[in-house]
Design a protein around this motif. Sequence first.
Motif, short mmCIF file in Angstrom:
data_model
loop_
_atom_site.label_atom_id
_atom_site.label_comp_id
_atom_site.label_asym_id
_atom_site.label_seq_id
_atom_site.Cartn_x
_atom_site.Cartn_y
_atom_site.Cartn_z
N VAL A 378 45.07 20.03 -45.31
CA VAL A 378 43.72 20.27 -44.79
C VAL A 378 43.59 19.68 -43.38
CG1 VAL A 378 41.27 19.75 -45.13
CG2 VAL A 378 42.70 20.39 -47.09
N ALA A 379 44.12 18.49 -43.17
CA ALA A 379 44.02 17.84 -41.86
C ALA A 379 44.81 18.60 -40.79
CB ALA A 379 44.52 16.40 -41.96
N LEU A 380 45.99 19.09 -41.16
CA LEU A 380 46.79 19.83 -40.19
C LEU A 380 46.12 21.15 -39.82
CD1 LEU A 380 50.40 19.19 -41.56
CD2 LEU A 380 49.36 18.24 -39.49
N ALA A 381 45.50 21.82 -40.80
CA ALA A 381 44.78 23.05 -40.50
C ALA A 381 43.60 22.77 -39.57
CB ALA A 381 44.30 23.71 -41.78
N ALA A 382 42.88 21.68 -39.82
CA ALA A 382 41.76 21.31 -38.95
C ALA A 382 42.25 21.01 -37.53
CB ALA A 382 41.03 20.10 -39.52
N ARG A 383 43.41 20.39 -37.43
CA ARG A 383 44.00 20.10 -36.11
C ARG A 383 44.27 21.40 -35.36
NH1 ARG A 383 47.48 15.76 -34.33
NH2 ARG A 383 48.92 16.42 -32.69
N PHE A 384 44.84 22.38 -36.07
CA PHE A 384 45.12 23.67 -35.44
C PHE A 384 43.82 24.37 -35.05
CE2 PHE A 384 45.83 28.23 -35.51
CZ PHE A 384 46.94 28.37 -34.69
N LEU A 396 37.84 31.58 -33.69
CA LEU A 396 38.01 31.46 -35.13
C LEU A 396 37.31 32.64 -35.79
CD1 LEU A 396 37.42 27.63 -35.59
CD2 LEU A 396 39.60 28.84 -35.72
N ALA A 397 37.95 33.23 -36.79
CA ALA A 397 37.41 34.44 -37.40
C ALA A 397 36.67 34.18 -38.71
CB ALA A 397 38.53 35.44 -37.65
N ALA A 398 36.81 32.98 -39.27
CA ALA A 398 36.19 32.65 -40.55
C ALA A 398 36.21 31.15 -40.73
CB ALA A 398 36.94 33.32 -41.70
N PRO A 399 35.36 30.62 -41.60
CA PRO A 399 35.45 29.18 -41.92
C PRO A 399 36.83 28.83 -42.48
CG PRO A 399 33.41 30.14 -42.77
CD PRO A 399 34.27 31.29 -42.32
N HIS A 400 37.20 27.55 -42.37
CA HIS A 400 38.53 27.12 -42.86
C HIS A 400 38.36 25.88 -43.74
CE1 HIS A 400 38.58 23.95 -39.69
NE2 HIS A 400 37.95 24.87 -38.98
N PRO A 401 37.88 26.05 -44.95
CA PRO A 401 37.61 24.90 -45.82
C PRO A 401 38.86 24.21 -46.37
CG PRO A 401 37.22 26.94 -47.01
CD PRO A 401 37.47 27.33 -45.58
N PHE A 402 40.00 24.89 -46.34
CA PHE A 402 41.21 24.32 -46.95
C PHE A 402 42.31 24.23 -45.89
CE2 PHE A 402 38.87 26.71 -50.29
CZ PHE A 402 38.41 25.60 -50.99
N LEU A 404 44.05 27.03 -44.53
CA LEU A 404 44.27 28.31 -43.87
C LEU A 404 43.30 28.45 -42.70
CD1 LEU A 404 45.39 31.29 -43.73
CD2 LEU A 404 43.43 31.90 -45.16
N VAL A 405 43.82 28.88 -41.56
CA VAL A 405 42.98 29.13 -40.39
C VAL A 405 43.14 30.60 -40.01
CG1 VAL A 405 42.47 28.52 -38.00
CG2 VAL A 405 43.32 26.77 -39.58
N CYS A 406 42.03 31.33 -39.94
CA CYS A 406 42.00 32.72 -39.49
C CYS A 406 41.45 32.74 -38.07
CB CYS A 406 41.12 33.57 -40.41
SG CYS A 406 41.79 33.79 -42.07
N PHE A 407 42.16 33.36 -37.16
CA PHE A 407 41.79 33.32 -35.75
C PHE A 407 42.31 34.58 -35.07
CE2 PHE A 407 46.03 31.78 -36.08
CZ PHE A 407 46.68 32.10 -34.90
N ARG A 408 41.86 34.81 -33.86
CA ARG A 408 42.37 35.95 -33.11
C ARG A 408 42.20 35.72 -31.62
NH1 ARG A 408 38.35 39.19 -36.47
NH2 ARG A 408 36.34 38.51 -35.69
#
Length: 469
Positions: A378-384, A396-402, A404-408
Amino acid sequence: MTPEEFRRAGYAVVDWIADYWTTLGQRPVTSAEPPGALAAELPDGPTAHGEPVDAVLADLDRLVAPRLTHWQHPGFFGYFPANTSGPSVLGDLVSSGLGVQGMLWATGPACTELETAMLDWLADLMDLPERFRSTGAGGGVIQDSASSATLVATLAALHRAGDGRWRAAGVDRRYRAYTSTHGHSSIEKAARIAGLGGDGVRQVEVDPATQALRPEALRAAIEADRAAGDVPAIVVATIGTTSTTAVDPLPEIGRICAEYGIWLHVDAAYAGSAAVCPELRWSHAGLEYADSYCFDPHKWLLTGFDCDAFWVADSGELIEALTVLPEYLRNTATESGAVIDYRDWQVPLGRRFRALKLWFVLRWYGVEGLRAHIRSGVALAARFADRVRADDRFELAAPHPFSLVCFRLLGDDAANAELLARVNATGRVHLTHTRVDGRYTLRLAVGSPHTTAAHVDEAWDLLAGTAAR
């Protein structure tokens, strides 16, 4: 192979696996070779008199490993993680060595009882509703995948919706299943196998802000089907959808299912692992309404495939739907009613000793070790996500609660597809894509225990640098 030959070969195989893990970071994440490359290198058939294990391992190095997608690679960020770990591999080795067939309690008493205990351990670890414990009417079982769990839940739901007639007569009415537009493809597959057909699945619209199922749209779909004479049988809600890890609103969905008497199955294949951390259990609010629930320890909880943890609130309904007892399986223990026969909780008859690898993992890592693994992802995804947010060329394309990061990249679909292809072609990382609100979107999923902040930063640097060219 004698026990002594096995001992020597086993040492060699364990050394090979350890060396493979040690060198993962130096390997390309995916193979650049064309289809058919491995097949062209293989002989036409097996040797007449056999070969030593050393020869097999040499060909693993020469032929197989260079042509793999390395799911345990620290730069593998595609799909969802498919973790394994040392203790999981050792548990699987013991399972294979024992060769137990655990279809009945009588065919493997310890196999059955350890599995029951492990599912209760997990339920306690994740603070699942009490109704899923084996001490009451419910209980848990290990399926091979969340896809199988969804199929089994669908069959039990049809049995309930048909007042028991489904078991003998099959699907003789127009039953319906419901999920969000981001529900997993296995939901439609389960409906097809169960006889509903793909047309029997109602895909319910999502909230554009959260990408989660809209309860009012679910209610409208149910009412429309009831008015047409159809029978709503099952709703599959998701905790952590595959595209974006959206969390469907279980309290509202659960109340609707309770009102209409519809089976509620909750698919948390990826994100269920997050519930080992108390601060992430908000995602499971409303689970007390569920008739069944599953998640995959083989995704984010350091346990190798195949290990899906599946619970039901009333095991009697499941057994009534699935049990078939031929004469050759009858035995005193089963007829006593004092044991669990897991053959009645799944589609196949046979089953292997899957609980061993889960037992090894839970004992090796312990509660705090598993929580540390989830929190790291979770911390590494938040870092990204912070890096994405700070670069005005991306969004960012969607929230990232866990994790996974969705982006474009700001631009059209073609630009994003080209960026993904160029970054993946470096061999240093591997990302995948989805569509969010109809737009091509990149996905970075953190999960490997080998992944560190340096690997996440490398992924971002590759993306940012490639986008600049």
